[in-house]
Design an enzyme around this catalytic site. Structure first.
Site, PDB file in Angstrom:
ATOM      1  N   ASP A 153       0.849  -1.186   0.000  1.00 42.10           N
ATOM      2  CA  ASP A 153       0.000   0.000   0.000  1.00 42.10           C
ATOM      3  C   ASP A 153       0.889   1.241   0.000  1.00 42.10           C
ATOM      4  OD1 ASP A 153      -1.922   1.918   0.287  1.00 42.10           O
ATOM      5  OD2 ASP A 153      -2.891   1.021   2.035  1.00 42.10           O
ATOM      6  N   HIS A 162      -0.438   4.252  -0.258  1.00 43.00           N
ATOM      7  CA  HIS A 162      -1.237   5.220   0.510  1.00 43.00           C
ATOM      8  C   HIS A 162      -1.219   6.617  -0.095  1.00 43.00           C
ATOM      9  CE1 HIS A 162      -3.126   5.840   4.657  1.00 43.00           C
ATOM     10  NE2 HIS A 162      -3.557   4.653   4.246  1.00 43.00           N
ATOM     11  N   GLU A 187      -1.054  -0.825  -4.190  1.00 40.86           N
ATOM     12  CA  GLU A 187      -2.304  -0.096  -3.968  1.00 40.86           C
ATOM     13  C   GLU A 187      -2.063   1.408  -3.854  1.00 40.86           C
ATOM     14  OE1 GLU A 187      -5.445   0.183  -0.209  1.00 40.86           O
ATOM     15  OE2 GLU A 187      -4.504  -1.730  -0.721  1.00 40.86           O
ATOM     16  N   GLU A 226      -9.946   3.187  -3.191  1.00 39.46           N
ATOM     17  CA  GLU A 226     -10.519   3.338  -1.857  1.00 39.46           C
ATOM     18  C   GLU A 226     -11.052   4.749  -1.627  1.00 39.46           C
ATOM     19  OE1 GLU A 226      -7.400   4.197   1.543  1.00 39.46           O
ATOM     20  OE2 GLU A 226      -6.646   2.576   0.273  1.00 39.46           O
ATOM     21  N   HIS A 237     -12.001  -2.533  -0.442  1.00 39.90           N
ATOM     22  CA  HIS A 237     -11.263  -1.913   0.653  1.00 39.90           C
ATOM     23  C   HIS A 237     -12.093  -2.044   1.927  1.00 39.90           C
ATOM     24  CE1 HIS A 237     -10.153   1.846   2.972  1.00 39.90           C
ATOM     25  NE2 HIS A 237      -8.944   1.422   2.661  1.00 39.90           N
TER      26      HIS A 237
END
Length: 381
Positions: free
Chosen positions: A183, A185, A209, A235, A284
């Site tokens: 991830d 982020h 991700e 997400e 998610h």
């Protein structure tokens, strides 16, 4: 049948639950939440629920259209998340009314079990590897972790090597039989992603991700074409319209959140749209038991499902986790990295209302951290 009332509950560690009541005694539960903005979503739920009192809860699509579009201003994380939790609760009611799990009402199951992954953490690569080994010993076959803390817009040699080393140690610890998702982020710029992703390719992550912020999602082709690693995103996208331009960029995995992207009704449509672009679905869900239950109903109903996130062991959940609010936690029991198809009516769970009410007396005011770069400027969390 008519809707006669509702209640919302702020419960630790950072969740918001919704209960919707009917005049026939059937109750539905939903989880409308924006992490760190629970009170704001709580207010939005109260506003939207004004439109549903005395209405038939079984008319879900009619209600979805009105709640999504009837206020003139539409979309965004707060309104879409309020709508998502309400939609979950209405599907829960409908499933209980028909004495069937929601996935049966969506056309029936297309699989008998769903693969799950869990979060791992650690301040050092060795700590991360130790946590990964523990999660594998507990039965997981896939893990996910953040690849860095705050990252410079153009990472230097030390930052870049630290990321590669982190994944290298982790891969060596778990071997090739365990899948590792990463991830980012949204901490990477497009330039940083294009620089670092090719260096990670030999370590074969399952997917990367959110390599860049959602503001730049429509430009993800610059990233996807720079690497063989499958790219996941979504997400922080809240509708099929938000996904429309992203699905054409070459992403491999769509990650709508059942508590953010309009609930079961909308994520079912997003999954269908993703399928037309050969994009898999991995909802998610670093959230509570109701959000996970709703996610699983979609997972068992759509053909392009890949893997399901869940929050057991996630660092945010210290002191409480999703099993604390269930009458029977065994509904989420897994073996060999999979959870079996839920067969109970509605969302397939029984919420422990006494536990919810006790927890709501404590409430929470969870907020995400605000990070800074070394020069004092804002850094993406």
């Amino acid at each position: 049948m008519k809707i006669v009332g509702f209640e919302t509950f702020l419960v630790p560690p950072r969740w918001l639950f919704l209960r919707v009541d009917t005049d026939e005694g059937i109750t539905g539960w939903g989880e409308p939440i924006v992490e760190g903005r629970a009170e704001t979503v709580q207010a939005a739920v109260a506003t939207l629920m004004e439109l549903l009192i005395a209405k038939n809860p079984l008319h879900i699509e009619e209600h979805w259209q009105v709640l999504a579009k009837g206020g003139f201003y539409r979309g965004g994380p707060v309104l879409s998340s309020a709508l998502a939790g309400i939609d979950q609760a209405l599907w829960d009611i409908k499933g209980k009314y028909h004495e069937a799990p929601v996935h049966e009402l969506l056309g029936g199951p297309v699989r008998q079990r769903a693969r799950m992954y869990t979060w791992i953490g650690g301040d050092t690569p060795d700590d991360l590897a130790d946590d990964a080994r523990a999660k594998v010993a507990a039965g997981f076959t896939a893990v996910k972790c953040n690849v860095s803390a705050a990252l410079s817009p153009v990472p230097g040699a030390a930052e870049t090597r630290a990321i590669v080393d982190r994944l290298s140690v982790l891969r060596e610890a778990v071997g090739d039989e365990v899948d590792i998702a990463l991830d980012f982020h949204g901490r990477f710029t497009s330039a940083a992603a294009r620089r670092i992703l090719p260096l990670l390719e030999p370590l074969l992550p399952l997917f990367v991700e959110e390599p860049v912020l959602p503001e730049f999602s429509r430009d993800l082709r610059h990233v996807t074409e720079s690497t063989s690693i499958p790219i996941a995103a979504g997400e922080r996208l809240y509708s099929r319209w938000d996904f429309r331009d992203v699905l054409t960029t070459g992403i491999a995995v769509a990650q709508p959140d059942l508590s953010h992207a309009g609930g079961i009704s909308e994520v079912r449509r997003i999954a269908a749209a993703a399928e037309t672009y050969d994009v898999a679905l991995a909802p998610h869900c670093p959230l509570g038991p109701i959000a996970l239950a709703a996610s699983l109903q979609i997972d068992f109903a759509v053909p392009n499902f890949l893997i399901q996130e869940q929050s057991l062991g996630i660092p945010y959940s210290t002191g409480n986790d999703l099993l604390d609010y269930l009458v029977d936690p065994a509904v989420f029991a897994f073996s060999d990295g999979y959870v079996d198809r839920p067969v109970a009516p509605g969302l397939g769970i029984s919420v422990d209302e006494d536990a919810v009410r006790r927890a709501a007396e404590l409430g929470h005011r969870w907020r995400n951290a605000v990070w800074r770069h070394a020069d004092g400027s804002f850094a993406e969390w």
